[in-house]
Motif scaffolding. Structure first.
Motif, short mmCIF file in Angstrom:
data_model
loop_
_atom_site.label_atom_id
_atom_site.label_comp_id
_atom_site.label_asym_id
_atom_site.label_seq_id
_atom_site.Cartn_x
_atom_site.Cartn_y
_atom_site.Cartn_z
N ASN A 1 1.03 -0.68 -0.26
CA ASN A 1 -0.11 -0.35 0.53
C ASN A 1 0.75 1.34 -0.27
O ASN A 1 0.66 2.22 -0.35
N GLY A 2 2.19 0.74 0.23
CA GLY A 2 2.78 2.25 0.09
C GLY A 2 3.35 2.82 1.33
O GLY A 2 4.30 3.91 0.54
N ALA A 3 3.83 2.02 2.27
CA ALA A 3 4.36 2.63 3.24
C ALA A 3 6.02 2.29 3.42
O ALA A 3 5.40 0.88 3.26
N VAL A 4 6.21 3.55 4.20
CA VAL A 4 8.01 3.24 3.72
C VAL A 4 8.06 1.87 4.89
O VAL A 4 8.08 2.42 5.70
N LEU A 5 8.69 1.02 4.18
CA LEU A 5 9.11 0.09 5.55
C LEU A 5 10.80 0.61 6.07
O LEU A 5 11.35 0.59 6.59
N ALA A 6 11.77 0.60 4.73
CA ALA A 6 13.01 0.98 5.19
C ALA A 6 13.68 2.35 4.12
O ALA A 6 12.70 2.33 2.63
N GLU A 7 14.32 2.85 4.23
CA GLU A 7 15.84 3.60 2.91
C GLU A 7 16.97 3.15 3.01
O GLU A 7 17.52 2.94 3.99
N ALA A 8 17.11 3.01 1.69
CA ALA A 8 18.61 2.88 1.94
C ALA A 8 19.40 3.44 0.48
O ALA A 8 19.00 3.26 -0.81
N ALA A 9 20.57 4.18 0.80
CA ALA A 9 21.18 5.05 -0.33
C ALA A 9 21.51 3.13 -1.09
O ALA A 9 22.40 2.39 -0.53
N ALA A 10 22.26 3.47 -2.40
CA ALA A 10 22.64 3.16 -3.79
C ALA A 10 24.14 3.07 -3.03
O ALA A 10 24.72 3.79 -2.42
N PHE A 11 24.77 1.73 -4.62
CA PHE A 11 26.40 3.05 -4.14
C PHE A 11 26.92 3.04 -5.05
O PHE A 11 26.06 3.89 -5.95
N SER A 12 27.75 3.62 -4.78
CA SER A 12 28.27 4.63 -5.61
C SER A 12 29.21 4.65 -5.82
O SER A 12 30.49 5.58 -4.79
N VAL A 13 30.19 4.66 -6.88
CA VAL A 13 31.73 4.41 -7.38
C VAL A 13 31.82 5.70 -8.85
O VAL A 13 32.88 5.46 -9.10
N ALA A 14 30.81 6.45 -9.38
CA ALA A 14 31.04 6.31 -10.62
C ALA A 14 31.56 7.69 -10.78
O ALA A 14 32.28 8.84 -11.64
#
Length: 379
Positions: free
Chosen positions: A81-94
């Motif tokens: 239903n769209g309730a946010v369970l967690a939030e995570a930044a993606a890996f960044s190497v560019a």
């Protein structure tokens, strides 16, 4: 051995076009043949993770992709239903100024690659593919379906999971295998505050929304499809709406906007992995022709792009085709195998969970973390 100077590339998709661009930067000329006469791609989106952006930046195309796409720095994980369970930044190497990931439409990426190939004056033959190959040891004689012929130092098969070149080299020993899942895609207008990739978990499927441009985003929906059914083309919108029924919130609202069956793209998840080095003599396979995984890690295009860039680097100044292509396989195979195996494992865990039979020891977060830790390393 003389240096590689002239290469034939079979396939004008992401792998083939990137190979032509990277080879030119290494001083190697190529000729691209593409069996499609109109050279078009379907109009949904693609995710470019950080390692893909790093690779594209190395050949001067990273900024163009960002300009035509929509960068985002991570994922929000939500219930149905769209309730946010967690939030995570993606890996960044560019590198500095680059987001962790970029969403871009496939036509936009295709345009960037084709314009780069044409700008460097690489010849491209449309509506043409290979009729026959003759490897003489020092060259490859090629006959084309338009009656013409050519002689090349190397032939690269970049013609996808159902590669004709792979069939010529290895017969029917390796063919795509269905994994039990399919993925549905559809483009929507993007709300102005939609700045993350979002993943939604249902009881029988999972869905994702990905920014593509300032105005657009795209949906992907992963479902279990028993027996690899053939979907009726004019019913694709109805079939997608049916599979979105378990979702509420934003996805529930978007479901009612799925009305155009011609805009729905459905693909069964099929995988290929060549068990041996990816060449025979002077004919080599790259990208999906050699290793095609599921989209769980969003690494299919990234693997093809990395293949092309590494190959061009290794061919620059190479003195032995056999040893260079063996070394190419040894360098690229572990990454491709990781993406292949991780995707299959994630898909099996998902299907078990949707059947109500969760797999003992399923460790989604660990699988993702382990894969991206490796993929963040230099290519």
């Amino acid at each position: 051995m003389e240096k590689v100077k002239k290469v034939l590339i079979v396939g004008g998709g992401i792998a083939g076009l990137t190979a032509a661009i990277a080879l030119k930067r290494s001083g190697i000329e190529s000729h691209v043949v593409e069996k499609s006469a109109d050279w078009s791609v379907y109009g949904v989106g693609i995710i470019q993770p950080s390692n893909a952006l790093r690779a594209l930046r190395s050949i001067g195309l990273g900024d163009l992709c960002l300009a035509d796409g929509r960068g985002f720095n991570g994922w929000r994980f939500c219930d149905a239903n769209g309730a946010v369970l967690a939030e995570a930044a993606a890996f960044s190497v560019a590198g500095p100024g680059y987001p962790a990931a970029n969403g871009i439409t496939r036509p936009a990426l295709h345009k960037i690659l084709t314009e780069a190939v044409l700008r460097q004056e690489t010849p491209v033959s449309l509506g043409v593919t290979v009729e026959s190959l003759e490897d003489t040891g020092d060259r490859v004689n090629v006959s084309f379906t338009n009656g013409e012929s050519g002689r090349y130092d190397l032939v690269i098969g970049a013609d996808g999971a159902y590669s004709k070149i792979r069939g010529m080299l290895f017969g029917d020993a390796v063919r795509p295998r269905y994994t039990g899942q399919g993925v549905w895609r559809y483009n929507f207008p993007r709300p102005k505050d939609f700045d993350w990739g979002c993943m939604y978990f249902g009881k029988q499927s999972k869905a994702g929304l990905v920014p593509l441009t300032e105005q657009a985003m795209y949906l992907f929906l992963v479902t279990a499809e028993q027996g690899n059914p053939r979907m009726v083309t004019d019913q694709l919108a109805v079939l997608l709406r049916e599979r979105m029924q378990e979702y509420g919130g934003l996805l529930g609202e978007l479901r009612e906007l799925v009305t155009d069956p011609t805009a729905v793209v459905y693909r069964p998840m099929e995988v290929v992995m060549l068990p041996q080095p990816w060449h025979r003599g002077r004919v080599l396979l790259i990208g999906d022709a050699a290793h095609s995984g599921t989209p769980h890690l969003a690494e299919g295009a990234a693997m093809a792009i990395e293949d092309s860039i590494v190959l061009a680097e290794m061919l620059d100044g190479a003195t032995s085709i056999e040893s260079t292509l063996n070394a190419f396989w040894a360098r690229r195979s572990p990454r491709a195998q990781l993406v292949y195996e991780t995707g299959i494992q994630l898909g099996e865990w998902e299907q078990a969970e949707w059947r109500g039979e969760p797999a003992a020891g399923a460790a989604y977060n660990e699988a993702f973390a382990n894969a991206y830790a490796v993929l963040s390393e230099p290519i």
